[in-house]
Scaffold this motif. Structure first.
Motif, PDB file in Angstrom:
ATOM      1  N   LEU A   1       0.827  -1.206   0.000  1.00 40.11           N
ATOM      2  CA  LEU A   1       0.000   0.000   0.000  1.00 40.11           C
ATOM      3  C   LEU A   1       0.862   1.257   0.000  1.00 40.11           C
ATOM      4  N   ALA A   2       1.960   1.256   0.737  1.00 37.28           N
ATOM      5  CA  ALA A   2       2.849   2.416   0.740  1.00 37.28           C
ATOM      6  C   ALA A   2       3.426   2.662  -0.651  1.00 37.28           C
TER       7      ALA A   2
ATOM      8  N   HIS B   1       2.598   6.069  -2.954  1.00 35.01           N
ATOM      9  CA  HIS B   1       3.625   6.935  -3.533  1.00 35.01           C
ATOM     10  C   HIS B   1       3.416   7.075  -5.038  1.00 35.01           C
ATOM     11  N   ALA B   2       3.066   5.981  -5.715  1.00 37.41           N
ATOM     12  CA  ALA B   2       2.783   6.067  -7.151  1.00 37.41           C
ATOM     13  C   ALA B   2       1.544   6.917  -7.420  1.00 37.41           C
ATOM     14  N   LEU B   3       0.564   6.853  -6.525  1.00 36.90           N
ATOM     15  CA  LEU B   3      -0.645   7.661  -6.687  1.00 36.90           C
ATOM     16  C   LEU B   3      -0.346   9.146  -6.565  1.00 36.90           C
ATOM     17  N   LEU B   4       0.551   9.506  -5.661  1.00 39.04           N
ATOM     18  CA  LEU B   4       0.901  10.922  -5.506  1.00 39.04           C
ATOM     19  C   LEU B   4       1.520  11.494  -6.772  1.00 39.04           C
ATOM     20  N   GLU B   5       2.170  10.653  -7.562  1.00 38.71           N
ATOM     21  CA  GLU B   5       2.764  11.125  -8.818  1.00 38.71           C
ATOM     22  C   GLU B   5       1.707  11.332  -9.904  1.00 38.71           C
ATOM     23  N   ALA B   6       0.559  10.671  -9.795  1.00 41.85           N
ATOM     24  CA  ALA B   6      -0.532  10.814 -10.781  1.00 41.85           C
ATOM     25  C   ALA B   6      -1.823  11.135 -10.038  1.00 41.85           C
TER      26      ALA B   6
ATOM     27  N   VAL C   1      -6.191   5.823 -11.420  1.00 39.97           N
ATOM     28  CA  VAL C   1      -5.167   5.333 -10.487  1.00 39.97           C
ATOM     29  C   VAL C   1      -5.755   5.214  -9.088  1.00 39.97           C
ATOM     30  N   HIS C   2      -6.577   6.185  -8.684  1.00 39.70           N
ATOM     31  CA  HIS C   2      -7.257   6.101  -7.387  1.00 39.70           C
ATOM     32  C   HIS C   2      -8.133   4.855  -7.327  1.00 39.70           C
ATOM     33  N   ASP C   3      -8.877   4.624  -8.400  1.00 37.82           N
ATOM     34  CA  ASP C   3      -9.802   3.489  -8.416  1.00 37.82           C
ATOM     35  C   ASP C   3      -9.058   2.155  -8.316  1.00 37.82           C
ATOM     36  N   ARG C   4      -7.933   2.052  -9.016  1.00 36.26           N
ATOM     37  CA  ARG C   4      -7.162   0.806  -8.934  1.00 36.26           C
ATOM     38  C   ARG C   4      -6.604   0.583  -7.533  1.00 36.26           C
ATOM     39  N   LEU C   5      -6.131   1.662  -6.909  1.00 35.05           N
ATOM     40  CA  LEU C   5      -5.607   1.516  -5.543  1.00 35.05           C
ATOM     41  C   LEU C   5      -6.715   1.093  -4.585  1.00 35.05           C
TER      42      LEU C   5
END
Length: 258
Positions: free
Chosen positions: A151-152, A156-161, A167-171
């Protein structure tokens, strides 16, 4: 259209007119006097400003009648008054690039100062415990509230996009499969604590709540088979004990009667 002449008080038709400085001036075909929409304005000068009038012989008698001819020369269009209460709208192009998310200071996995380290609620400076979750701040252990490595890494990858909702939905979907929706909701709350007007963080937090409330009925339809079997064994044992006690009481009563 008819109007009442100010000089002769007759109701006559508008035949000859001019527009000066945004004010309409008409001439009475009966008395030849001028009437203006704004009496404070001066009358048009006799030379040049007054409209030309062509004279034609009347149909009867030797008298002549004035025939209205529109004023020669460009007409002055009165300026349009501003419409009150009209607000200019800002046009936003759909193909315009989205602004980058603001750079926020601090650890993204720790609540900012002035917030509860567990539930991220606002706290008073002199408080020793959180009024929302009841946490005693002195007993807080940061290691117990850290996201998993997966999750961490995904956060971090989400913060870049950040502006890409896919990307939010996939996370969120991955966290739901791993049972980490509560931790994702905490991460969104910490983001909102640093940027309260972040639309993506607000949407993410609401999506976490929606998914949790939707999935809860699926996991609470009834007890698990193991729990149901244990409850059944306890009930059967209790019934057996009560039956034995009643049998002993009955035997003692019969002995006393003999």
């Amino acid at each position: 259209m008819k109007y009442q002449c100010e000089s002769c008080d007759r109701l006559v038709k508008v035949e000859t007119y001019v527009i000066e400085d945004g004010v309409l001036a008409v001439v009475c075909p009966a008395c030849g006097d001028w009437t203006r929409a704004a009496p404070s304005l001066s009358r048009p000068a006799p030379s040049g400003s007054a409209p030309a009038r062509a004279e034609e012989p009347a149909s009867r008698g030797g008298d002549t009648a004035a025939v209205a001819v529109p004023a020669v020369g460009p007409a002055v269009v009165p300026p349009q008054a501003a419409r009150p209460g009209v607000t200019a709208l800002r046009v936003i192009r759909s193909d315009a690039p989205l602004a980058a998310p603001p750079a926020l200071d601090g650890d993204p996995f720790q609540a900012p100062a002035g917030h509860c380290p567990k539930c991220v609620a606002l706290m008073r400076e002199d408080a020793v415990s959180c009024s929302a979750c009841g946490l005693v701040f002195a007993n807080f252990i940061p290691e117990e509230h850290q996201p998993s490595e997966a999750l961490a890494r995904e956060w971090h990858a989400l913060l870049e996009a950040w502006h890409d909702w896919d990307v939010h939905d996939r996370l969120l979907s991955q966290a739901m499969l791993r049972g980490e929706l509560a931790m994702v909701g905490r991460l969104y709350r910490m983001r909102l604590a640093r940027a309260p007007s972040d639309a993506q963080a607000l949407r993410g937090r609401e999506e976490v709540v929606r998914r949790v409330t939707t999935a809860s009925p699926l996991t609470s339809d009834g007890p698990s088979p193991t729990t149901a079997r244990k409850v059944k064994n306890v009930v059967m044992g209790s019934v057996l004990v009560v039956a034995l006690l009643l049998l002993l009481v009955l035997v003692q009563v019969l002995r006393g009667a003999l």
